[in-house]
Design an enzyme around this catalytic site. Structure first.
Site, mmCIF file in Angstrom:
data_model
loop_
_atom_site.group_PDB
_atom_site.id
_atom_site.type_symbol
_atom_site.label_atom_id
_atom_site.label_comp_id
_atom_site.label_asym_id
_atom_site.label_seq_id
_atom_site.Cartn_x
_atom_site.Cartn_y
_atom_site.Cartn_z
ATOM 1 N N GLU A 1 0.887 -1.303 0.084
ATOM 2 C CA GLU A 1 -0.028 -0.091 -0.097
ATOM 3 C C GLU A 1 0.846 1.253 -0.149
ATOM 4 O OE1 GLU A 1 -2.624 -0.106 3.066
ATOM 5 O OE2 GLU A 1 -3.955 -1.785 2.275
ATOM 6 N N GLU B 1 -5.502 -8.725 0.803
ATOM 7 C CA GLU B 1 -6.104 -8.251 2.090
ATOM 8 C C GLU B 1 -7.480 -7.820 1.955
ATOM 9 O OE1 GLU B 1 -4.467 -5.109 4.715
ATOM 10 O OE2 GLU B 1 -2.419 -5.726 3.950
HETATM 11 C C1 FCB Z 1 -4.433 -2.036 5.696
HETATM 12 C C2 FCB Z 1 -3.205 -2.514 6.177
HETATM 13 C C3 FCB Z 1 -2.932 -3.408 7.160
HETATM 14 C C4 FCB Z 1 -4.270 -3.295 8.153
HETATM 15 C C5 FCB Z 1 -5.493 -3.089 7.528
HETATM 16 C C6 FCB Z 1 -6.735 -3.026 8.325
HETATM 17 O O1 FCB Z 1 -4.398 -0.828 5.041
HETATM 18 O O2 FCB Z 1 -2.132 -2.913 4.998
HETATM 19 O O3 FCB Z 1 -1.788 -3.324 8.005
HETATM 20 O O4 FCB Z 1 -3.886 -2.316 8.875
HETATM 21 O O5 FCB Z 1 -5.321 -1.981 6.573
#
Ligand code: FCB
Length: 463
Positions: free
Chosen positions: A168, A361
């Protein structure tokens, strides 16, 4: 019978994700250097509960038991990150053999349990010494990152074959350098865009290094993407949504897949643009094996001349709008919108044509509390995961080459600026005792992974 179940393609990767700073603890152990998160969390007022990651889930000492649990749940794919300051304490100087040995043991512990490691090199914990010398705005950090990538892949590349350079870059650039809510806590647009560029260049420089030292490696980058819609069909709202998409999604996808920044946003950011050296964009657009997509929310954007942009900051003359009928997570701005994941995957597949995709994620934070039976009946999270994995299933059916899904997160952990006040885990962590308790969502996910699918009704039955 078949029509009542969603069956995923053979070999679909079901996994969970974590990040070093959020779970490891062991802040000063075995020669680890200071990271920008160690420094930032010590500043009063920066973290919601005033706490930090110095102990977190104590995973540094408990990883064997954590992997036993992962194995018991049949979760055979695990995305984790490596803490740069454990391996190279000051970022560019001597290697810390003990830090490297920790990851060596960690990987072996996964492999001995049949868990496939997916490693991220940078999940935000920059060595403080590099920050002191300019952080990601400095070319020296890019050089140091490529060296760090070499050190790590030389050690682990014989066993780890799935690598991600960065997690990210948008968050590091914007939340860390424009909004000031994450380390290092700066508030300057020009710096934020320079940081984004430095991170992207470092990605491009690291890809061939990883390939050279981890033979047969598959290498990618992880971007957080959002599905953006205009609040109305007015020209102004459509343009506001386009700007949000431009700053959030396209600013990071276009250089990686097209070797250029989006023209409309170059014009919008005029005066704040980073120095782009010759060869930078060629480096950034090096072919990769997969794109990792972190997806959490859809965002509806409206024009707002007062300029309240994403998360309330004024850079885009745009403002987020919520429709009252959309469910939201414990993160107020995050809407639960699985169709946004479906649309994002298809959009990326069609417009950018990555060789393959992973959802690296996806998950949700809820104020979990034990029921009278002591168990965590987190039905809302269970439905969230069912609906989002169903969205992935549909995206695959409609042509997106998605190889797998990593749920955020394996266990409750340190949620950055929110400290321990947010719980995203499918396993509950009692931080006082470090006791792990699998929630209902974890049991559900374990079954879905084991059966490579689940009944459609799990995703459509109302809570
Ligand atoms: C993302 C991050 C991860 C976690 C989630 C909820 O942005 O990559 O580390 O904090 O959000």
């Amino acid at each position: 019978m078949e029509k009542t179940r969603l069956r995923f393609p053979e070999g679909f990767v079901w996994g969970t994700a974590t990040a070093a700073y959020q779970i490891e603890g062991a802040k000063d152990e075995d020669g680890k250097g200071e990271s920008i998160w160690d420094r930032f969390t010590a500043v009063p007022g920066k973290i919601a509960d005033g706490r930090d990651g110095s102990v977190a889930c104590d995973h540094y000492h408990r990883f064997e038991a954590d992997f036993d649990l992962m194995k018991e749940l049949g979760l055979r794919n695990y995305r984790f990150s490596i803490a740069w300051p454990r391996v190279v304490p000051d970022g560019s100087g001597p290697v810390n053999a003990k830090g490297l040995a920790f990851y060596d043991r960690l990987v072996d512990a996964m492999l001995s349990r049949g868990i496939r490691p997916f490693a991220t090199l940078f999940h935000w914990d920059l060595p403080q010494a590099l920050q002191d010398a300019g952080g990601w705005t400095s070319r020296a950090t890019i050089t140091a990152f490529a060296r760090y990538a070499e050190i790590v892949t030389r050690k682990l590349g014989d066993r780890v074959k799935d690598w991600m350079t960065h997690n990210e870059p948008w968050v590091v650039a914007y939340v860390g350098h424009l909004f000031g809510d994450h380390a290092p806590g700066m508030k300057d647009l020009k710096t934020a865009l320079a940081v984004a560029h430095g991170i992207l260049v470092s990605h491009g420089k690291a890809v061939p290094v990883i390939r050279a030292h981890a033979s047969g490696a598959r290498v990618g980058i992880v971007h957080n993407l959002e599905w953006v819609e205009p609040a109305s069909q007015s020209e102004e709202d459509v343009a506001a949504a386009m700007r949000h998409d431009g700053a959030f999604n396209r600013w990071f996808l276009d250089p990686v897949f097209r070797g250029k920044y989006p023209g409309d946003m170059m014009a919008w950011f005029d005066g704040f643009l980073p120095e782009i050296r010759s060869g930078d964009l060629e480096a950034i657009s090096v072919p990769i094996d997969f794109l990792g997509v972190n997806y959490y929310t859809r965002r509806i954007m409206a024009h707002d001349p007062a300029g309240r942009g994403t998360q309330g900051r004024s850079i885009l003359a745009a403002r987020q709008v919520h429709w009252p009928f959309t469910p939201r997570a414990d993160f107020e701005e995050w809407e639960m919108a699985p169709e946004g994941l479906y649309r994002t995957l298809l959009r990326v597949a069609r417009e950018y044509k990555p060789a393959s995709l992973y959802v690296t994620e996806n998950g949700t934070s809820l104020p979990d509390a034990p029921g009278p039976d002591g168990a965590f009946h987190d039905t809302v999270r269970l439905r969230y995961v069912a609906r989002h994995t169903a969205a992935v299933h549909q995206a695959i059916a409609d042509g997106a080459n998605v190889r797998g899904y990593f749920l955020w997160t394996f266990m409750d952990n340190f949620e950055w600026a929110f400290g321990f006040t947010k719980r995203f885990g499918i396993t509950h962590v009692d931080y006082a005792s470090q006791k792990r308790t699998v929630k209902d969502s974890g049991r559900w996910y374990s079954k879905a992974a084991g059966e490579n699918g689940f009944p459609i009704s799990d995703a459509v039955v109302p809570d």
